[in-house]
Design an enzyme around this catalytic site. Structure first.
Site, PDB file in Angstrom:
ATOM      1  N   LYS A  78       0.846  -1.198   0.000  1.00 53.99           N
ATOM      2  CA  LYS A  78       0.000   0.000   0.000  1.00 53.99           C
ATOM      3  C   LYS A  78       0.885   1.253   0.000  1.00 53.99           C
ATOM      4  O   LYS A  78       1.864   1.326   0.744  1.00 53.99           O
ATOM      5  CB  LYS A  78      -0.898  -0.036   1.236  1.00 53.99           C
ATOM      6  N   SER A 153      -9.427   1.251   2.923  1.00 54.13           N
ATOM      7  CA  SER A 153      -8.616   2.091   2.054  1.00 54.13           C
ATOM      8  C   SER A 153      -7.544   1.302   1.312  1.00 54.13           C
ATOM      9  O   SER A 153      -6.953   1.781   0.351  1.00 54.13           O
ATOM     10  CB  SER A 153      -7.939   3.194   2.885  1.00 54.13           C
ATOM     11  N   SER A 177      -9.775  -1.068   7.178  1.00 54.95           N
ATOM     12  CA  SER A 177      -9.193  -1.110   5.841  1.00 54.95           C
ATOM     13  C   SER A 177      -8.453  -2.392   5.527  1.00 54.95           C
ATOM     14  O   SER A 177      -8.126  -2.651   4.370  1.00 54.95           O
ATOM     15  CB  SER A 177      -8.249   0.081   5.650  1.00 54.95           C
TER      16      SER A 177
END
Length: 582
Positions: A78, A153, A177
């Protein structure tokens, strides 16, 4: 705006006949990237040659004898986590000040174990959202249902795994997330206890509540990756090691809490039906189900965005975001809402969370775990774009409170609902991560991998064996069954005059006794101390030699009690002695 790459993707390359495992896996990953053509997954995709060079280095290390448990595993990271040589944007191009100089310790631990990073993935900007559409790099579409959201996310990392590109997706989880994208993608998402995996090198969302998480297609790999990252930075200011009395195993008939009907009102009809089926599945693997009131936990969840806790998001990136030209409007409004939070309001809400944590502990008293639907529904991208706040808020109903109340969670697939994957989450108290993983393994029908490898092996030969009356003492201490064994031939077994009836093990010397059947269990050091403190006379603990020549801590008895007992050595063990009626 779509994702960019750091160099082109080479396709159609002939694979040499004798490539190593890491090189072969990387080649397959880049072929898959070209095949699926999903540029919005990536913010910075490493050039294939860079990844191949890293893979060949892994193969060379293996050939030289290095032990690399993650050799050849590919990783998607990420883009709010630092990887040396790649800018960290947090999905806000103007935020990046240049390539990171140091890889985050959690990611470096994976690389040191043989994993190969493919690149940095798209996310809801500044890790603010559960939908995966709040990014100037484009909305990350679901892997197989492109009209629906992928979940955020950590959207790009989850989809990279769901598409079969990466073996491990690394995300972050503050409000869900690492769990909502797992539910939508049919993946395993592991969100460990706060402080176990270092957040050094992570752009914070809320410093006190951020966790680096994993997405995998199978539980074992997720556990291995999480274990590899655990404790990777001994200087991490929020580091928390495993406690000395950590529970290492889930009891055979655990008690699992489930919410009341009232607390499930947020679920769509399809997700409610799927959750009811999941409750039956929990019963089918031997758990006792207890209905509890989680309204206090749901109320605590609302403090993350509707209360003063949002000030933590402003502290992290608010000053930058106020003037950022490429800020997502929804993200900007959420984070800037914390700018004018008075200190007394923040302290008040922290006190409310402390009280909610105590209340949650009382609600779950006597329960091993809490079973929840991971989220409420699976919306379309169009629906979220039309209503960007309310739907996102609803998706966090069962995830937002977990970090706030210092809990751990494992999200696993549990069938389908409304035409797509459905997922549940097993929530545990802090540091009871292994219990959630054990139940997840039972529900998935796989072996349970060890996140916690600490502990002391203890031999039992009598009333603490499985099926015997004192075995519950081991299970309540979180002991983990290891294996059936036999002692060396240096022992005699005697029946003691105790209540309940139990045997005593006596060492009499090599060849003077016989092998005695027993079991080896693993306990944490603190649990062993509690067991020893409560050990009644004439029992004692000491070193016992096993048939293979190894030594473990084991139950025995005093010589005086052994002399007074009835010799049952010829039976070969306590269970057989009971069967014979001795």
């Amino acid at each position: 705006m779509t994702g960019t790459t750091m160099g082109g993707v080479t396709t159609g390359t002939r694979v040499p006949a004798a490539v190593g495992v890491a090189e072969a896996r990387v080649r397959a990953a880049y072929a898959r990237i070209a095949e699926v053509d999903r540029p919005e997954v990536w913010i910075a995709l490493l050039p294939e040659q860079v990844a191949l060079d890293a893979a060949r280095a892994v193969d060379a290390r293996r050939a030289a004898g290095a032990v690399l448990p993650l050799a050849g595993r590919t990783v998607a990271v990420k883009d709010n986590i630092d990887v040396a040589g790649v800018p960290t944007t947090a999905a806000c191009p103007s935020y990046a000040t240049g390539p990171a100089t140091v890889t985050a310790p959690a990611i470096q631990a994976l690389v040191d174990a043989g994993a190969v990073v493919l690149g940095k993935t798209n996310l809801d900007q500044f890790a603010t959202g559960l939908v995966g559409v709040r990014s100037p790099y484009g909305a990350v579409r679901h892997a197989t249902l492109p009209e629906r959201v992928s979940g955020g996310s950590s959207s790009g990392s989850a989809v990279a795994v769901a598409l079969g590109i990466a073996d491990i997706g690394i995300g972050t989880d503050t409000a869900g997330s690492g769990r909502v994208p797992a539910a939508f993608g049919g993946l395993v998402g592991i969100k460990s206890t706060l402080g176990l995996v270092p957040t050094t090198g992570v752009v914070p969302a809320c410093r006190n509540y951020d966790v680096v998480t994993t997405f995998t297609r199978d539980l074992e790999l997720g556990v291995l990756a999480t274990r590899t990252m655990t404790g990777a930075d001994p200087l991490d200011p929020v580091r928390r090691p495993w406690p000395t009395d950590v529970r290492l195993g889930l009891r055979s008939a655990p008690v699992v809490a489930v919410p009341r009907d009232t607390d499930l009102a947020s679920l769509s009809a399809g997700w409610r039906a799927a959750f009811d089926a999941a409750v039956q599945a929990v019963r089918a693997v031997g758990a006792q189900v207890r209905t509890v009131d989680i309204s206090g936990m749901l109320a605590a969840a609302r403090l993350l965005y509707d209360g003063a806790i949002v000030a933590e998001r402003y502290e992290a990136v608010g000053a930058f975001l106020a003037d950022a030209p490429d800020a997502d409007p929804t993200v900007r409004s959420i984070i800037l809402a914390g700018r004018d939070t008075p200190a007394h309001a923040y302290v008040t809400d922290r006190a409310r969370l402390a009280a909610a944590k105590v209340e949650a502990a009382a609600v779950l008293d006597g329960c091993d775990l809490l079973l929840l639907p991971t989220t409420t529904e699976h919306p379309t991208i169009a629906a979220v774009q039309a209503d960007p706040v309310a739907i996102n808020r609803r998706l966090g109903t069962y995830t937002n409170f977990v970090n706030l109340l210092d809990m751990a969670a494992v999200a696993i697939p549990a069938g389908t609902a409304d035409g797509g994957p459905f997922g549940i989450t097993l929530v545990s108290r802090a540091f009871d991560d292994q219990l959630a993983l054990d139940l997840a393994a039972r529900m998935l029908g796989v072996g349970s991998a060890l996140l916690v490898e600490d502990g002391v092996e203890v031999l039992v030969v009598g009333a603490h064996l499985r099926g015997q009356p004192l075995n519950r003492e081991l299970e309540e201490l979180g002991a983990r069954f290891g294996r059936a064994v036999r002692t060396s031939d240096a022992y005699r077994l005697v029946a003691l005059d105790t209540q309940p009836r139990k045997p005593g093990l006596l060492r009499v010397g090599p060849g003077a006794g016989a092998p005695i059947a027993g079991e080896v269990w693993r306990l944490s050091a603190g649990a062993l101390g509690r067991l020893l403190a409560g050990l009644p006379s004439p029992m004692m603990l000491g070193q016992v030699e096993l048939e293979d020549g190894s030594w473990v801590v084991g139950f025995g008895c005093t010589a005086e009690a052994g002399t007074a007992g009835s010799d049952i050595t010829a039976t070969g063990g306590w269970v057989e002695a009971l069967r014979q009626g001795l």
